[in-house]
Design an enzyme around this catalytic site. Structure first.
Site, mmCIF file in Angstrom:
data_model
loop_
_atom_site.group_PDB
_atom_site.id
_atom_site.type_symbol
_atom_site.label_atom_id
_atom_site.label_comp_id
_atom_site.label_asym_id
_atom_site.label_seq_id
_atom_site.Cartn_x
_atom_site.Cartn_y
_atom_site.Cartn_z
ATOM 1 N N SER A 11 60.233 25.412 79.755
ATOM 2 C CA SER A 11 61.332 24.905 80.569
ATOM 3 C C SER A 11 60.794 23.920 81.595
ATOM 4 O O SER A 11 59.583 23.832 81.826
ATOM 5 C CB SER A 11 62.029 26.056 81.292
ATOM 6 N N LYS A 12 61.714 23.207 82.215
ATOM 7 C CA LYS A 12 61.328 22.228 83.227
ATOM 8 C C LYS A 12 60.618 22.934 84.386
ATOM 9 O O LYS A 12 59.719 22.396 85.004
ATOM 10 C CB LYS A 12 62.573 21.482 83.701
ATOM 11 N N ARG A 13 61.067 24.170 84.651
ATOM 12 C CA ARG A 13 60.446 24.929 85.750
ATOM 13 C C ARG A 13 58.955 25.174 85.511
ATOM 14 O O ARG A 13 58.172 25.177 86.453
ATOM 15 C CB ARG A 13 61.195 26.242 85.980
ATOM 16 N N ASP A 18 57.207 22.097 86.639
ATOM 17 C CA ASP A 18 57.172 21.983 88.100
ATOM 18 C C ASP A 18 56.133 22.941 88.688
ATOM 19 O O ASP A 18 55.390 22.600 89.593
ATOM 20 C CB ASP A 18 58.552 22.307 88.694
ATOM 21 N N SER A 41 62.336 13.507 88.595
ATOM 22 C CA SER A 41 61.398 14.348 87.844
ATOM 23 C C SER A 41 60.293 13.468 87.284
ATOM 24 O O SER A 41 60.546 12.351 86.841
ATOM 25 C CB SER A 41 62.108 15.030 86.683
#
Ligand code: GLU
Length: 519
Positions: free
Chosen positions: A273-275, A278, A298
């Site tokens: 996931s994008k998380r 990050d 992003s």
């Protein structure tokens, strides 16, 4: 070996390979989507086929302005060209689904007329009530006769409702208890029973647009798609798609399916996931993305300093391997070696550190001239006017240190002393290498250097080394003091490669300056 007869039979039935990448413009292109497009591209190229770029924008609620341009820019950067589609032209257009409304309407009518679909008037409120009333309610063969639709209303009632402007949807009439076979090139035969499917909505009168399922099947058929290669998340839709092909009578031209394995988190379980990006500090988008709704920015692979070749090579191996342990492959090699049957069924761990390794390897494979070109903007950022240096100088500089970096921007730290003389000196090196006697010895060294005619690396090295030996000086101390004066610290590439490049005058002035400052 097939016999000649078999061979020609196979040839005759072989159809042209046409694949498509069909994103919905709902935001930035996720890195998993890039992998899907890459596999489609490799497959198309390998078979001398076509790669279509189709925009699936029938869900207007999820439309994000700028997404289509972003996706196109991403593929341009990555070096994945399409042979036809939005912005590429072609004979099967338009390639944006929102521009194909009339086409879909025609096919909705085909299904309605043949009784394969029906019109349903149930309001969201009515559906909600039903869900409360019936546990695990599903709109299907077991419930459709209790609902408000063209199967339970008379023809007159149905027509009157439509004429009065009532909103409706068109639902696919799925026959229960039928085994649906999906032949998947990666997963083999997948069989599911039609009873678990609901009567999917294919069309909505509210926006006069089809849903994803109908538009996708109609377009794959009309665009003569031969293989549907897409992410695993679409596998649950495949049985429905098979039924739709059958309902239209298009079994014979039904594309082959290949559902690619999921991309998994770098650590732990679950989908990437994008998380994760990050949290661990890696991008999940090819280019930097500015979300027009939230204003959130992003990071992208391009802006983070990855080379497109490295990203491609990294992604190619997420779910596929060439059958041996070869890892470095150019696009041309990938085209040659790629094979859908070597794709794995199980998810591929997104080991982003591997991408950094690939970046290093592709930096090593770049010519010094190419690398120098990529380095110029970095120099500018650090206030160095790159135009003051010849391409030859810059190439030699990067050539000396390219093995030490993972990213082009890291070249600066390795080469700054080629552009600016040190103004301070690493304290611990000074302590270790600069003693009371050093200024005198450095003075002598200046005399030796001044008299060297050919200041290139090898001849000057020979002269300096024999001087140190003759004098009985400590090799390590003298050479490190010399380095400290020229570089500012005791590290960097071979000393005489540095002095050859910066030249005699600059070398002498740096030693003089160190003597003045350090005494
Ligand atoms: N529009 C779908 C997507 O966004 C396409 C799925 C498919 O390839 O069938 O990925």
């Amino acid at each position: 070996m097939p016999s000649n007869l078999e061979f020609s039979k196979a040839k005759m039935t072989e159809k042209r390979v046409r694949v498509r990448f069909a994103p919905s413009p709902t935001g930035a292109l996720h890195i998993g989507g890039v992998r899907t497009a890459l596999y489609n591209y490799l497959f198309a190229r390998q078979h001398g086929g076509d790669l279509i770029f189709r925009i699936e924008d029938t869900d207007s609620n999820r439309f994000v302005p700028g997404a289509e341009e972003y996706i196109l820019k991403s593929f341009k950067w990555l070096g994945i060209p399409f042979s036809e589609g939005v912005s590429f032209g072609g004979d099967h257009g338009p390639y944006r689904q929102s521009e194909r409304r009339d086409i879909y309407k025609k096919y909705v009518k085909v299904l309605l007329d043949s009784g394969k679909a029906y019109i349903a008037f149930d309001t969201p409120q009515e559906l909600d009530n039903k869900r409360k009333e019936v546990p695990n309610f599903q709109y299907d063969a077991s419930t459709r006769m209790q609902m408000r639709n063209s199967l339970t209303l008379s023809k007159e009632e149905t027509d009157a409702l439509i004429a009065s402007g009532a909103q409706y949807v068109v639902r696919f009439k799925i026959e229960p208890n039928e085994n649906i076979h999906v032949h998947d090139l990666i997963r083999g035969e997948v069989v599911i029973n039609s009873s678990i499917l609901d009567d999917k909505v294919l069309y909505k009168s509210a926006d006069e647009l089809p849903t994803y399922h109908l538009a996708n099947i109609v377009d794959d058929h009309l665009m003569e798609v031969s293989h549907v290669i897409r992410g695993e998340e679409w596998l649950p839709s495949a049985p429905l798609h098979v039924l739709l092909y059958k309902a239209f009578g298009w079994e014979d031209t039904m594309p082959e399916f290949a559902h690619l394995p999921l991309l998994l988190k770098p650590e732990g379980n679950g989908k990437l996931s994008k998380r994760d990006g990050d949290r661990l500090g890696f991008p999940v988008f090819p280019l930097e993305w500015h979300d027009p709704k939230t204003g959130e920015v992003s990071s992208g692979y391009r802006e983070s300093g990855y080379l497109p070749e490295a990203v491609i090579n990294f992604l190619a191996l997420l779910g596929w391997n060439p059958g041996n342990d070869q890892e470095l492959m150019t696009m041309e090699e990938l085209v040659r070696l790629f094979n859908l049957s070597h794709c794995s069924k199980s998810g591929a761990k997104f080991d982003y550190k591997k991408c950094i390794w690939f970046n290093h390897e592709y930096i090593m494979r770049k010519s010094d001239v190419e690398l120098a070109e990529l380095f110029k903007p970095v120099l500018q950022e650090h206030g160095v006017d790159a135009t003051k240096y010849s391409d030859d100088y810059l190439s030699k500089v990067v050539g000396l240190v390219k093995g030490r970096v993972n990213f082009v921007r890291e070249l600066w730290d390795q080469t700054r002393f080629f552009f600016t003389a040190p103004t301070d000196y690493a304290e611990k090196d000074v302590k270790k290498r600069w003693s009371a006697d050093t200024p005198r010895i450095m003075g002598e060294l200046m005399d030796i250097l001044r008299n060297i005619e050919d200041f290139s690396s090898k001849p000057s090295e020979d002269i300096v080394i024999s001087w140190i030996t003759e004098k009985g000086y400590h090799m390590g101390n003298v050479m490190n003091a010399f380095r400290l004066a020229v570089v500012g610290e005791c590290k960097g590439p071979h000393m005489f490669n540095i002095t050859e490049l910066i030249g005699k005058e600059e070398t002498l002035s740096r030693i003089q300056r160190a003597i003045n400052i350090l005494h």
